[in-house]
Design a protein around this motif. Structure first.
Motif, short mmCIF file in Angstrom:
data_model
loop_
_atom_site.label_atom_id
_atom_site.label_comp_id
_atom_site.label_asym_id
_atom_site.label_seq_id
_atom_site.Cartn_x
_atom_site.Cartn_y
_atom_site.Cartn_z
N ASN A 2 2.77 -9.29 -3.11
CA ASN A 2 2.59 -7.72 -2.55
C ASN A 2 4.00 -6.92 -2.88
O ASN A 2 4.89 -7.51 -2.98
N LEU A 6 4.85 0.55 -1.14
CA LEU A 6 3.59 1.09 -1.54
C LEU A 6 3.81 2.59 -1.67
O LEU A 6 4.12 3.24 -0.56
N THR A 30 4.48 -0.32 -5.89
CA THR A 30 3.20 0.05 -6.77
C THR A 30 2.90 1.63 -6.22
O THR A 30 3.28 1.93 -5.13
N GLY A 190 -0.41 -1.42 4.96
CA GLY A 190 -1.19 -1.26 3.68
C GLY A 190 -2.22 -0.18 3.52
O GLY A 190 -1.93 0.78 4.53
N PHE A 198 -4.37 -2.87 -0.60
CA PHE A 198 -3.12 -3.07 -1.00
C PHE A 198 -2.43 -3.48 0.31
O PHE A 198 -2.58 -2.72 1.22
N TYR A 199 -1.56 -4.47 0.57
CA TYR A 199 -0.45 -4.74 1.38
C TYR A 199 0.87 -4.38 1.03
O TYR A 199 1.20 -4.74 -0.31
N ALA A 200 1.78 -3.94 1.90
CA ALA A 200 3.23 -3.68 1.23
C ALA A 200 4.13 -3.88 2.49
O ALA A 200 3.47 -3.37 3.80
#
Ligand SMILES: Cc1cc2nc3c(=O)[nH]c(=O)nc-3n(C[C@H](O)[C@H](O)[C@H](O)COP(=O)(O)OP(=O)(O)OC[C@H]3O[C@@H](n4cnc5c(N)ncnc54)[C@H](O)[C@@H]3O)c2cc1C
Length: 345
Positions: A2, A6, A30, A190, A198-200
């Protein structure tokens, strides 16, 4: 693995944050962008770095915009070295013209408060203004010159920032509209698009005018950011006719190095509608012709619009989200106070 961070939104704000984070050592970033990076408000803008020409008063936000402007020469030089893209920082300055009695009053007010706080500003007579810009109207009654209010070619700035991200292995996911931030134990962990999750470690919202449309968990975003449509028209001349960015109280013209002259801008509450209108084109042409009558004989070669992010208090929304961990927001802007308002605005 991850990402550490983000970033949602690939406009000038999101992409600038990418670069700053990367330079400070964050490597796994990302970017999720609903369309293509750099094709919304940041693309539609006129590229003016004009805190002095735009402000009616000082204050903490004004000080921040001046500090930001002062950082541009180094920022432009670094981007050139990092990416090879010249963002065309043009330091010829900005003129603010007076035509009416109200304009003359405004010029005096600005001169007074800006001198008082020690900012560089010069008062020009009508003759001096015309010596500085021979194509402006003979009706001009005086002007202010802000030597440190500059401009950049904002589309090149976006190209430079995107190129920085690409050269440094930042993951950019275009066509990825985030619908919802995932919240667990009062912390954003996320984001979801219609097709992916998406995970962050941390999430940054740089989603401009669309910020309020994103769900925070199952709730609506507790933050009101509205789109304010701005239209600009462009004229093309064989060579550059003006050196300075030139304002009046009713709008501005921005001369580009390639002979284009941008005339802007409207300020319209039309929701997310981005169509351009003939009414606006006529109003902008009239505004430009007041500054420089010769512009009225030129054909409009381009006409576009963009959606400014506008928070209700007229200030940017910047920083950690109160009460929710893992979420930072960077959006919205000062309302522009000197815009040509069209009949449909
Ligand atoms: C006509 C006009 C003239 C202007 N002139 C100037 C000027 O001369 N000087 C100046 O300083 N400012 C100017 N501005 C204001 C300036 O354009 C904005 O303040 C600035 O571009 C905001 O940057 P941003 O990155 O927040 O927004 P944007 O460039 O709009 O970027 C936001 C990004 O987020 C993406 N996004 C939104 N929602 C989602 C989602 N759910 N999921 C994924 N991605 C999402 C969007 O697609 C977009 O790419 C002007 C604006 C307009 C419209």
């Amino acid at each position: 693995m991850n990402p550490e961070i983000l970033i949602i939104g690939g406009g000038v704000i999101g992409l600038s944050i990418v670069r700053e984070l990367h330079k400070s050592g964050v490597k796994r970033i990302t970017v999720l962008e609903k369309g293509r990076c750099g094709e919304e408000s940041s693309w539609a803008a006129a590229g003016m770095l004009g805190p002095q020409a735009e402000a009616n008063e000082g204050g903490a936000f004004f000080d921040m915009t001046v500090t930001s402007r002062e950082m541009y020469p180094q920022f432009a030089a670094e981007l050139l070295a990092e990416t090879g893209v010249d963002i065309e920082l043009d330091r010829q300055g900005t003129l603010y013209l007076a035509f009416t009695d109200e304009d003359v009053d405004e010029v005096h007010k600005r001169l007074k408060w800006q001198r008082k706080v020690g900012l560089p500003v010069e008062h020009l007579s009508a003759d001096d203004a015309r010596r500085a810009e021979p194509f402006i109207s003979t009706d001009v009654r005086g002007a202010l010159l802000f030597p440190d209010d500059w401009q950049v070619e904002n589309r090149k700035l976006l190209a430079a920032l995107k190129s920085y991200a690409e050269l440094n292995g930042i993951e950019i996911r275009e066509d990825s509209p985030v619908e919802q931030l995932i919240v667990e134990d009062s912390r954003v962990i996320g984001a979801r698009t219609p097709t992916e999750t998406f995970y962050a470690g941390d999430t940054i919202l740089a989603t401009g005018a669309w910020t309020s449309l994103i769900k925070l968990g199952d709730a609506d975003m507790p933050l009101k950011v509205e789109p304010v449509r701005g239209q600009i028209v462009a004229f093309q001349t064989a060579k550059r006719l003006f050196g300075h960015v030139i304002y009046s109280r009713r709008g501005y013209i921005v001369p580009r190095a390639d002979g284009r002259i941008l005339a802007g801008s409207t300020s319209e509450n039309k929701g997310f509608e981005k169509t351009v209108t003939d009414t606006a084109a006529d109003a902008l042409r009239q505004m430009a012709a007041e500054i420089a009558p010769n512009l009225s004989s030129l054909a409009i070669t381009d006409h576009w619009s963009g959606l400014r992010p506008f928070a209700m208090d007229g200030l940017p929304v910047l920083g950690a989200f109160t009460g929710i961990g893992g979420l930072t927001i960077a959006t919205a802007q000062l309302p522009q106070r000197h815009l040509a308002r069209t009949a449909d605005g």
